[in-house]
Write an enzyme that holds these catalytic residues in place. Sequence first.
Site, short mmCIF file in Angstrom:
data_model
loop_
_atom_site.label_atom_id
_atom_site.label_comp_id
_atom_site.label_asym_id
_atom_site.label_seq_id
_atom_site.Cartn_x
_atom_site.Cartn_y
_atom_site.Cartn_z
N GLU A 28 -5.18 -10.53 -2.54
CA GLU A 28 -5.71 -9.21 -2.12
C GLU A 28 -6.83 -8.77 -3.02
O GLU A 28 -7.04 -9.04 -4.17
CB GLU A 28 -4.36 -8.09 -2.47
CG GLU A 28 -4.64 -6.88 -2.16
CD GLU A 28 -3.42 -5.95 -1.93
OE1 GLU A 28 -2.51 -6.21 -2.37
OE2 GLU A 28 -3.77 -4.77 -1.68
N ASN A 73 -1.90 -3.12 0.41
CA ASN A 73 -2.40 -1.72 0.52
C ASN A 73 -3.90 -1.86 1.02
O ASN A 73 -4.03 -0.84 1.50
CB ASN A 73 -1.95 -0.83 -0.85
CG ASN A 73 -0.38 -0.86 -1.02
OD1 ASN A 73 0.33 -1.15 -0.09
ND2 ASN A 73 0.13 -0.57 -2.10
N ASN A 175 0.18 -3.82 6.97
CA ASN A 175 0.99 -4.06 5.71
C ASN A 175 1.52 -2.98 5.41
O ASN A 175 1.18 -1.50 5.62
CB ASN A 175 -0.04 -4.09 4.68
CG ASN A 175 0.41 -4.34 3.35
OD1 ASN A 175 1.15 -5.36 3.10
ND2 ASN A 175 0.48 -3.41 2.52
N GLU A 176 3.18 -3.15 5.27
CA GLU A 176 3.95 -2.03 4.68
C GLU A 176 3.71 -0.48 5.17
O GLU A 176 3.39 0.44 4.82
CB GLU A 176 3.57 -1.82 3.15
CG GLU A 176 4.04 -3.17 2.60
CD GLU A 176 4.47 -2.89 1.03
OE1 GLU A 176 3.88 -2.05 0.41
OE2 GLU A 176 4.84 -3.88 0.41
N TYR A 247 10.07 -7.01 -4.91
CA TYR A 247 9.59 -7.41 -6.10
C TYR A 247 10.83 -7.24 -7.12
O TYR A 247 11.41 -5.86 -6.89
CB TYR A 247 8.55 -6.53 -6.51
CG TYR A 247 7.28 -6.80 -5.48
CD1 TYR A 247 6.44 -7.88 -6.05
CD2 TYR A 247 6.75 -5.95 -4.51
CE1 TYR A 247 5.31 -8.18 -5.41
CE2 TYR A 247 5.67 -6.27 -3.78
CZ TYR A 247 4.96 -7.41 -4.37
OH TYR A 247 3.66 -7.83 -3.65
N GLU A 295 5.48 -10.82 0.70
CA GLU A 295 5.08 -10.33 -0.56
C GLU A 295 6.79 -10.65 -1.54
O GLU A 295 7.53 -10.07 -0.94
CB GLU A 295 4.79 -9.09 -0.55
CG GLU A 295 3.50 -8.89 -0.20
CD GLU A 295 2.87 -7.43 -0.47
OE1 GLU A 295 3.22 -7.29 -1.55
OE2 GLU A 295 2.04 -7.20 0.27
N GLN A 352 0.82 -12.20 -6.41
CA GLN A 352 -0.22 -12.92 -5.80
C GLN A 352 -0.65 -13.97 -6.39
O GLN A 352 0.11 -14.62 -7.02
CB GLN A 352 -1.30 -11.63 -5.72
CG GLN A 352 -0.64 -10.30 -5.28
CD GLN A 352 -1.89 -9.47 -5.04
OE1 GLN A 352 -3.14 -9.39 -5.21
NE2 GLN A 352 -1.51 -8.15 -4.12
O1 AHR Z 1 1.29 -6.79 -3.99
C1 AHR Z 1 0.81 -5.77 -4.70
C2 AHR Z 1 1.18 -4.45 -3.63
O2 AHR Z 1 2.41 -4.59 -3.51
C3 AHR Z 1 0.58 -4.86 -2.29
O3 AHR Z 1 -0.84 -4.49 -2.12
C4 AHR Z 1 1.51 -4.11 -1.28
O4 AHR Z 1 1.60 -4.49 -0.01
C5 AHR Z 1 2.79 -3.95 -2.07
O5 AHR Z 1 3.32 -2.93 -2.15
#
Ligand code: AHR
Length: 501
Positions: A28, A73, A175-176, A247, A295, A352
Amino acid sequence: MSRTARFTLHPAFTVGPVDPRLFGSFVEHLGRCVHTGIHEPGHPAADEDGLRTDVLELVRELGVTVVRYPGGNFVSGYRWEDGTGPVALRPRRLDLAWRSTESNRFGISEFMTFLRKAGPGTEPMMALNLGTRGVAEALDLLEYANHPAGTELADRRITHGDKEPFGIRLWCLGNEMDGPWQTGHKTAEEYGRLAAETARAMRQFDPELELVVCGSSHRSMETFGAWEATVLAETYELVDHVSLHAYYQETDGDRDSFLASAVDMESFIEAVVATCDHVGARLKSSKRLTLSFDEWNIWYHGRPNPHPVEDWQEAPRLLEDVYTVTDAVVLGSLLIALLRHADRVAVACLAQLVNVIAPIMTEPGGPAWRQTTFFPFAQASRHGRGTVLDVRVDAPRHETRVHGEVPLLHATAVRAEDGTVTVFAVNRDRHAPLPLEVVLHGLGLTRVVEHTALADADPDARNTADAPDRVVPHPVSGAGLADGVLKATLEPLSWNVIRLA
Ligand code: AHR
């Protein structure tokens, strides 16, 4: 209960083939992932394209098969044209997502060059801006990227130096979009409609594209479940995969719960599969959707940034988490969770790749090195290709605050085409070794090739620029295979790879 953990393997009992794209990653425009991460013109290791060859070498060693780009994002405010054409003419722009300034010195052409050099067959996964943009701009990018020649956009790409079309097959429809933090955030109804229109139009150009529709940005989102159902009601027949993001981090010193994070990941996957199949049933569809876990990682969200960063800085030090042995064991367990669901997870991207919550770190003008989390990923990518065997663990259990009672062993096994089998196993017990017995039926296995572990007397040990090899996997002795039974001992708090031939 006996302290030994056990399971049985049989070639007739399988989960399914592993899609190699389970070992994907994510680049990203965030912090130093692109700038001074993979791309740093003027660095002593930079090649003629400004790509860091030391990083490329590590990316190849990591075994990444697909790379998602350019966000995250970031993509929800991105104009893809800004990253095309002569570099000197490219505009500098505000990146609202990360409150940074984007130079646009790196764009789609540089990304495709990076992928070509990252290894044969490393595939792009291109995310579209459905935040501030829509169908028209998605179609423009598709034509610029994939149409051979003879139109304004295809010829523009050729003028920019890319004669051959990029042939990008895998596309993320935003995305999201469920996240209120997302530029251009939408309700499920609004997004479902836009995603359907975009997918339909893209398929008019090429019906063979693989399209990923946004699921929830986390299982804990209030709209989780309802979001997927609403969006899929509009898009079910038009897309191939639904996205999941997750995450994990240790909170309040609760390491046992953290070590069991994969329990959450597995329930998340199963819940999204159930939702997809429910919508499919309602629509009387014979189509079965697969998942794109595009992700996933460990991310210490709440921790203050140790690096001073100002608003609108270029390539600031953001999200540069330094991972411990414990983090690597959890990451290994998350890989096990993905493999255990290989029948429905087609794509997964470790978020990432470099510097930003990443397995690879760099210093501007300086070295590149492997974080602890590099190793489980590289080993799983190398030895986890083939067919996942069904593993039903019978193991001692312990109580965790977040996930209740969990087995101390988390494991899977993959049978390669040549008949060799690799067992991936995590011992969640922080204090005691765990004896393991695996009964092997009908697999023709006679010997242990290798048993390695990632474990350390200091579970908080990490690799840094000054001590880049402090933590590496080590060989473990004592594993043996006799009378069709593999016996091994898993060190406390460890990630294990046991290869059988
Ligand atoms: O990977 C970091 C961020 O986490 C990304 O930009 C977003 O898609 C997610 O919230």
